[in-house]
Design an enzyme around this catalytic site. Structure first.
Site, short mmCIF file in Angstrom:
data_model
loop_
_atom_site.label_atom_id
_atom_site.label_comp_id
_atom_site.label_asym_id
_atom_site.label_seq_id
_atom_site.Cartn_x
_atom_site.Cartn_y
_atom_site.Cartn_z
N CYS A 115 0.81 -1.22 0.00
CA CYS A 115 0.00 0.00 0.00
C CYS A 115 0.84 1.27 0.00
O CYS A 115 0.32 2.37 -0.24
CB CYS A 115 -0.96 0.01 1.19
SG CYS A 115 -2.05 -1.43 1.21
N HIS A 251 -3.15 7.31 2.56
CA HIS A 251 -3.58 6.00 2.07
C HIS A 251 -5.00 5.74 2.55
O HIS A 251 -5.33 5.97 3.72
CB HIS A 251 -2.61 4.93 2.61
CG HIS A 251 -3.06 3.54 2.31
ND1 HIS A 251 -3.51 3.16 1.08
CD2 HIS A 251 -3.17 2.44 3.11
CE1 HIS A 251 -3.86 1.88 1.11
NE2 HIS A 251 -3.66 1.43 2.33
N ASN A 281 -9.99 -0.21 0.26
CA ASN A 281 -8.54 -0.12 0.23
C ASN A 281 -8.04 -0.74 -1.08
O ASN A 281 -8.10 -1.96 -1.26
CB ASN A 281 -7.97 -0.87 1.44
CG ASN A 281 -6.45 -0.80 1.52
OD1 ASN A 281 -5.79 -0.37 0.57
ND2 ASN A 281 -5.89 -1.21 2.64
N1 COA Z 1 -18.24 -8.16 10.05
C1 COA Z 1 -18.68 -8.33 11.29
N2 COA Z 1 -17.85 -8.60 12.31
C2 COA Z 1 -16.54 -8.69 12.04
C3 COA Z 1 -16.02 -8.51 10.74
C4 COA Z 1 -16.94 -8.24 9.72
N3 COA Z 1 -16.55 -8.05 8.46
N4 COA Z 1 -14.68 -8.64 10.79
C5 COA Z 1 -14.36 -8.89 12.06
N5 COA Z 1 -15.49 -8.92 12.81
C6 COA Z 1 -15.59 -9.17 14.26
C7 COA Z 1 -14.39 -9.86 14.82
O1 COA Z 1 -14.47 -11.24 14.62
C8 COA Z 1 -14.49 -9.46 16.27
O2 COA Z 1 -15.42 -10.31 16.90
P1 COA Z 1 -15.13 -10.87 18.38
O3 COA Z 1 -15.01 -9.65 19.25
O4 COA Z 1 -16.32 -11.71 18.64
O5 COA Z 1 -13.85 -11.63 18.27
C9 COA Z 1 -15.09 -8.07 16.24
O6 COA Z 1 -15.67 -7.92 14.93
C10 COA Z 1 -14.10 -6.96 16.47
O7 COA Z 1 -12.97 -7.19 15.67
P2 COA Z 1 -11.74 -6.25 15.71
O8 COA Z 1 -10.70 -6.81 14.78
O9 COA Z 1 -11.35 -5.94 17.11
O10 COA Z 1 -12.39 -4.92 15.09
P3 COA Z 1 -11.71 -3.56 14.81
O11 COA Z 1 -12.49 -2.47 15.44
O12 COA Z 1 -10.23 -3.58 15.06
O13 COA Z 1 -11.89 -3.40 13.24
C11 COA Z 1 -10.61 -3.65 11.24
C12 COA Z 1 -11.33 -4.36 12.38
C13 COA Z 1 -9.98 -4.71 10.36
C14 COA Z 1 -11.63 -2.85 10.44
C15 COA Z 1 -9.55 -2.72 11.82
O14 COA Z 1 -8.74 -3.40 12.75
C16 COA Z 1 -8.66 -2.13 10.76
O15 COA Z 1 -9.11 -1.37 9.93
N6 COA Z 1 -7.36 -2.45 10.80
C17 COA Z 1 -6.42 -1.94 9.85
C18 COA Z 1 -6.64 -2.61 8.55
C19 COA Z 1 -5.90 -1.95 7.45
O16 COA Z 1 -6.08 -0.80 7.23
N7 COA Z 1 -5.09 -2.71 6.75
C20 COA Z 1 -4.38 -2.27 5.63
C21 COA Z 1 -3.29 -1.34 6.00
S1 COA Z 1 -2.42 -0.94 4.59
#
Ligand code: COA
Length: 324
Positions: A115, A251, A281
């Site tokens: 990215c 980004h 993304n």
């Molecule tokens: N729909 C519903 N629930 C989901 C889900 C989805 N698509 N994906 C994950 N969950 C659930 C998880 O299983 C978790 O459940 P649990 O508490 O029962 O285990 C819960 O939602 C919370 O997950 P968590 O990972 O703590 O959520 P979050 O607030 O961190 O959001 C992301 C998840 C991935 C959106 C976030 O961490 C993020 O954006 N990270 C960076 C990703 C990124 O930008 N990557 C590229 C960088 S270049």
């Protein structure tokens, strides 16, 4: 300081026709539109058609950038494609795009920094220009990221999309790009990666099972801290403060990451270019896509001071400070 600067004189972008909404994903994985919008800000993503490759997306964006720049395409003397999803193992996607454009002879190569790839590419372009090794560079960020996504994994499939963005950067005596810097730390490999590849597991590639894995929480924290720090350092290095910025084009991974960066820089969200809702993304394509959207809808204007910043797997990261 060099008399030569890289200056953006044309931009273009392209999204595949097929749009996949959050409502459509609700039917295939255990997720909801509310969850995706609340946690990421993403409403939809574009997905390349079968038989549509990264070079096809890149070509469309490049053609638009060339047109908007007004240069003759034969004046292009460097082509860089930033991509994580090249058409082939080799030759590079840049050489494939070169042929599609009807060009031949100039240097053409791919850059792989996930990215952060577009910022890496712009850094290289600027250094070519400053050393008088290139006059008109075509730089493209293009991805068919959908091909390395496990569409049954709700923790990743809701976040990514396909697309391309391109710029023509010309050598000029006035800035242009004031400064650019790129960084990497491979210690974080396993937080965001596709754990198979040409040398390690060709069978996974052949069977279409080479998928992105991510520890979202940890990536989130690193993305916010790293992009806030690089923005602050870039401003310090250029004796500027955040209030002098007209725009930040970060980004486009997650609206919450962008909000957190704005807060850390004490910048209003009105100064952050945000397009993540429309295309998710798109990895190396996200910065030039967002830039092109924002200049076409009149947000980015000639003379604006703009900070671009990228962050990706590796980790890799970097920034470009420029006058548009
Ligand atoms: N729909 C519903 N629930 C989901 C889900 C989805 N698509 N994906 C994950 N969950 C659930 C998880 O299983 C978790 O459940 P649990 O508490 O029962 O285990 C819960 O939602 C919370 O997950 P968590 O990972 O703590 O959520 P979050 O607030 O961190 O959001 C992301 C998840 C991935 C959106 C976030 O961490 C993020 O954006 N990270 C960076 C990703 C990124 O930008 N990557 C590229 C960088 S270049």
């Amino acid at each position: 300081m060099s008399d030569l600067y890289g200056r953006i004189i044309g931009t273009g972008s392209y999204l595949p026709e097929r749009i996949v909404t959050n409502a459509e994903l609700e039917k295939t994985v255990d997720t909801t539109d509310e969850w995706i919008v609340a946690r990421s800000g993403i409403k939809q993503r574009a997905i390349a058609a079968e038989g549509e490759f990264t070079s096809d997306l890149a070509y469309q964006a490049a053609a638009e950038a060339i047109k908007s720049s007004g240069i003759n395409k034969s004046d292009i003397d460097l082509i860089i494609v930033a991509t994580t999803t090249p058409d082939l193992v080799f030759p590079s996607t840049a050489t494939i795009v070169q042929t599609k454009l009807g060009l031949g002879g100039c240097a053409a190569f791919d850059v792989q920094a996930v990215c952060a790839g577009f910022v890496y590419g712009l850094d290289i372009v600027d250094k070519y220009i400053r050393s008088n090794s290139c006059k008109n560079a075509l730089i493209i960020g293009a991805e068919t990221f959908s091909r390395i996504i496990d569409w049954t994994d709700r923790t990743t499939c809701v976040l990514f999309g396909d697309g391309a963005g391109a710029m023509i950067v010309r050598a000029d005596n006035v800035p242009g790009i004031f400064s650019s810097s790129i960084y990497a730390d491979g210690a974080f490999k396993e937080l965001l990666w596709v754990p198979s590849g040409v040398s390690t597991a060709l069978s996974e590639l052949e069977m279409g099972r080479a998928f992105t894995k991510m520890k979202g929480n940890e990536v989130f924290r690193w993305a916010v801290n790293t992009m806030s720090n690089i923005a602050a350092k870039t401003l310090r290095d250029n004796d500027m403060d955040a209030s002098q910025l007209d725009w930040v084009v970060p980004h486009q991974a997650n609206i919450r990451i962008i909000r957190a960066i704005a807060k850390k820089l004490s910048l209003p969200m009105e100064k952050m270019v945000v397009t993540v809702a429309e295309h998710g993304n798109t990895s190396a394509a996200s910065i030039p896509l967002a830039f092109d959207y924002a200049q076409r809808d009149g947000r980015l204007k000639s003379g604006d001071i703009i900070l671009l910043e990228g962050f990706g797997g590796g980790f890799t990261w970097g920034s470009v400070l420029l006058k548009y």
